[in-house]
Design a protein around this motif. Structure first.
Motif, PDB file in Angstrom:
ATOM      1  N   ARG A   1     -42.974  19.980 -12.606  1.00 29.49           N
ATOM      2  CA  ARG A   1     -42.107  20.159 -11.451  1.00 29.49           C
ATOM      3  C   ARG A   1     -40.905  19.229 -11.562  1.00 29.49           C
ATOM      4  O   ARG A   1     -41.025  18.008 -11.514  1.00 29.49           O
ATOM      5  N   GLY A   2     -39.728  19.808 -11.720  1.00 29.44           N
ATOM      6  CA  GLY A   2     -38.487  19.049 -11.741  1.00 29.44           C
ATOM      7  C   GLY A   2     -37.616  19.446 -10.568  1.00 29.44           C
ATOM      8  O   GLY A   2     -37.929  20.385  -9.824  1.00 29.44           O
ATOM      9  N   SER A   3     -36.520  18.736 -10.391  1.00 28.99           N
ATOM     10  CA  SER A   3     -35.560  19.079  -9.329  1.00 28.99           C
ATOM     11  C   SER A   3     -34.268  19.547  -9.969  1.00 28.99           C
ATOM     12  O   SER A   3     -33.732  18.883 -10.865  1.00 28.99           O
ATOM     13  N   THR A   4     -33.760  20.695  -9.521  1.00 28.51           N
ATOM     14  CA  THR A   4     -32.603  21.318 -10.163  1.00 28.51           C
ATOM     15  C   THR A   4     -31.560  21.691  -9.124  1.00 28.51           C
ATOM     16  O   THR A   4     -31.898  22.188  -8.042  1.00 28.51           O
ATOM     17  N   SER A   5     -30.289  21.469  -9.469  1.00 26.51           N
ATOM     18  CA  SER A   5     -29.190  21.894  -8.607  1.00 26.51           C
ATOM     19  C   SER A   5     -28.190  22.705  -9.425  1.00 26.51           C
ATOM     20  O   SER A   5     -28.025  22.491 -10.626  1.00 26.51           O
ATOM     21  N   PHE A   6     -27.529  23.656  -8.748  1.00 23.15           N
ATOM     22  CA  PHE A   6     -26.535  24.522  -9.382  1.00 23.15           C
ATOM     23  C   PHE A   6     -25.207  24.379  -8.648  1.00 23.15           C
ATOM     24  O   PHE A   6     -25.172  24.351  -7.416  1.00 23.15           O
TER      25      PHE A   6
ATOM     26  N   VAL B   1     -25.481  23.333 -14.398  1.00 24.37           N
ATOM     27  CA  VAL B   1     -26.888  23.075 -14.088  1.00 24.37           C
ATOM     28  C   VAL B   1     -27.168  21.592 -14.285  1.00 24.37           C
ATOM     29  O   VAL B   1     -26.830  21.017 -15.326  1.00 24.37           O
ATOM     30  N   VAL B   2     -27.797  20.970 -13.280  1.00 20.40           N
ATOM     31  CA  VAL B   2     -28.268  19.591 -13.389  1.00 20.40           C
ATOM     32  C   VAL B   2     -29.737  19.579 -12.973  1.00 20.40           C
ATOM     33  O   VAL B   2     -30.072  20.033 -11.872  1.00 20.40           O
ATOM     34  N   SER B   3     -30.596  19.096 -13.854  1.00 21.17           N
ATOM     35  CA  SER B   3     -32.025  19.100 -13.572  1.00 21.17           C
ATOM     36  C   SER B   3     -32.623  17.751 -13.974  1.00 21.17           C
ATOM     37  O   SER B   3     -32.242  17.169 -14.993  1.00 21.17           O
ATOM     38  N   ARG B   4     -33.566  17.258 -13.168  1.00 15.03           N
ATOM     39  CA  ARG B   4     -34.190  15.962 -13.425  1.00 15.03           C
ATOM     40  C   ARG B   4     -35.707  16.099 -13.390  1.00 15.03           C
ATOM     41  O   ARG B   4     -36.257  16.872 -12.602  1.00 15.03           O
ATOM     42  N   LEU B   5     -36.330  15.323 -14.252  1.00 17.91           N
ATOM     43  CA  LEU B   5     -37.792  15.317 -14.340  1.00 17.91           C
ATOM     44  C   LEU B   5     -38.277  13.876 -14.307  1.00 17.91           C
ATOM     45  O   LEU B   5     -37.800  13.027 -15.071  1.00 17.91           O
ATOM     46  N   GLN B   6     -39.251  13.628 -13.415  1.00 18.07           N
ATOM     47  CA  GLN B   6     -39.859  12.300 -13.349  1.00 18.07           C
ATOM     48  C   GLN B   6     -41.267  12.421 -12.748  1.00 18.07           C
ATOM     49  O   GLN B   6     -41.537  13.359 -11.989  1.00 18.07           O
TER      50      GLN B   6
END
Length: 272
Positions: A190-195, A205-210
């Motif tokens: 599960r990551g967080s993504t913004s468009f 596209v910017v997506s982060r995973l932690q």
């Protein structure tokens, strides 16, 4: 007087002879066409918006030594007035060229003697999408082939690692893609993504995973109906190393259905 069985038997023999003749005719036509016919190495190309694209068109012949003379080439687009490109009498004839393509098209005269009439389309635009027909006529044969050009925007992501977070950014995507993170074993994370969409309709596209772990490898996939970008990102002591490849979709002959196949692979290696 012939019996019913003899009549049936005679009829079957006649039908077999007729069907055999039809099959022989079809094979003869097929083989004769293969001696010299117009083909394309990719009839469903996908062009990256803003970049150049070569539309393949050539005369296929069984003879490797064939030199084609008196070549005439016409590129047209379905439901478009004028021509995309016309070459005849040894030179380009662009007086009837559609204004959409002025200064943006080129074929290669040196390649024409080998039967290659491929068209270079510069700085592809969204309205370039559609069905093109390449007509070739020469002293040694010719014909035509239809090519359906599709347009998209796609770019490889860049990765950064900071404070236990792996970030991916891709600046150019169209149509709007979906994003998936996977661990080394293929489990969805599960990551967080913004468009963000610009005035031209292109998405960034910017997506982060932690959280993520140093030395582990993660897969980041960006996908729409036309293009898939798969990146394997490994967190190192100095940053992130990545390997990205693209695959493209090929539409089937039935509208609305797609068969995904790999028609091109682009590998990008970098160390950030």
């Amino acid at each position: 007087m012939a019996s019913l069985g003899q009549i049936i038997f005679s009829s079957m023999i006649i039908l077999i002879i007729i069907f055999s003749a039809i099959i022989i005719l079809i094979l003869a036509l097929a083989f004769s066409g293969s001696l010299s016919e117009v083909q394309s190495s990719n009839r469903l190309p996908i062009a990256n918006l803003g970049e150049d694209k070569l539309l393949s068109c050539y005369i296929h012949t069984t003879s490797e030594q064939t030199t084609f003379r008196e070549m005439s080439v016409t590129w047209e687009k379905k439901e478009l007035s004028g021509v995309v490109y016309l070459y005849e009498n040894g030179a380009a004839d662009l007086k009837d060229q559609n204004s959409q393509y002025k200064g943006r098209t080129q074929i290669f005269p040196d390649a024409l003697t080998k039967g290659n009439a491929s068209l270079l389309l510069r700085s592809v635009k969204r309205n370039d999408e559609g069905e093109y027909t390449c007509h070739i006529s020469s002293s040694d044969g010719g014909g035509k082939v239809n090519i359906h050009l599709r347009t998209a925007a796609f770019s490889a992501p860049t990765f950064t690692f900071s404070n236990g977070t792996l970030s991916a950014e891709a600046s150019r995507w169209f149509p709007k893609p979906n994003v998936t993170w996977l661990d080394y074993f293929g489990n969805v994370l599960r990551g967080s993504t913004s468009f963000t969409q610009n005035s031209a309709g292109i998405f960034s596209v910017v997506s982060r995973l932690q959280p993520v772990n140093v030395s582990d490898t993660y897969t980041f996939r960006i996908q729409n109906d036309l293009v898939i970008a798969v990146s394997e990102a490994t967190i190192t002591g100095s940053g992130v190393s990545k390997n990205t490849y693209f695959t493209y979709s090929a539409a089937s002959s039935r509208p609305g259905s797609y068969l995904s196949i790999i028609i091109s692979v682009l590998c990008i290696y970098c160390l950030i």
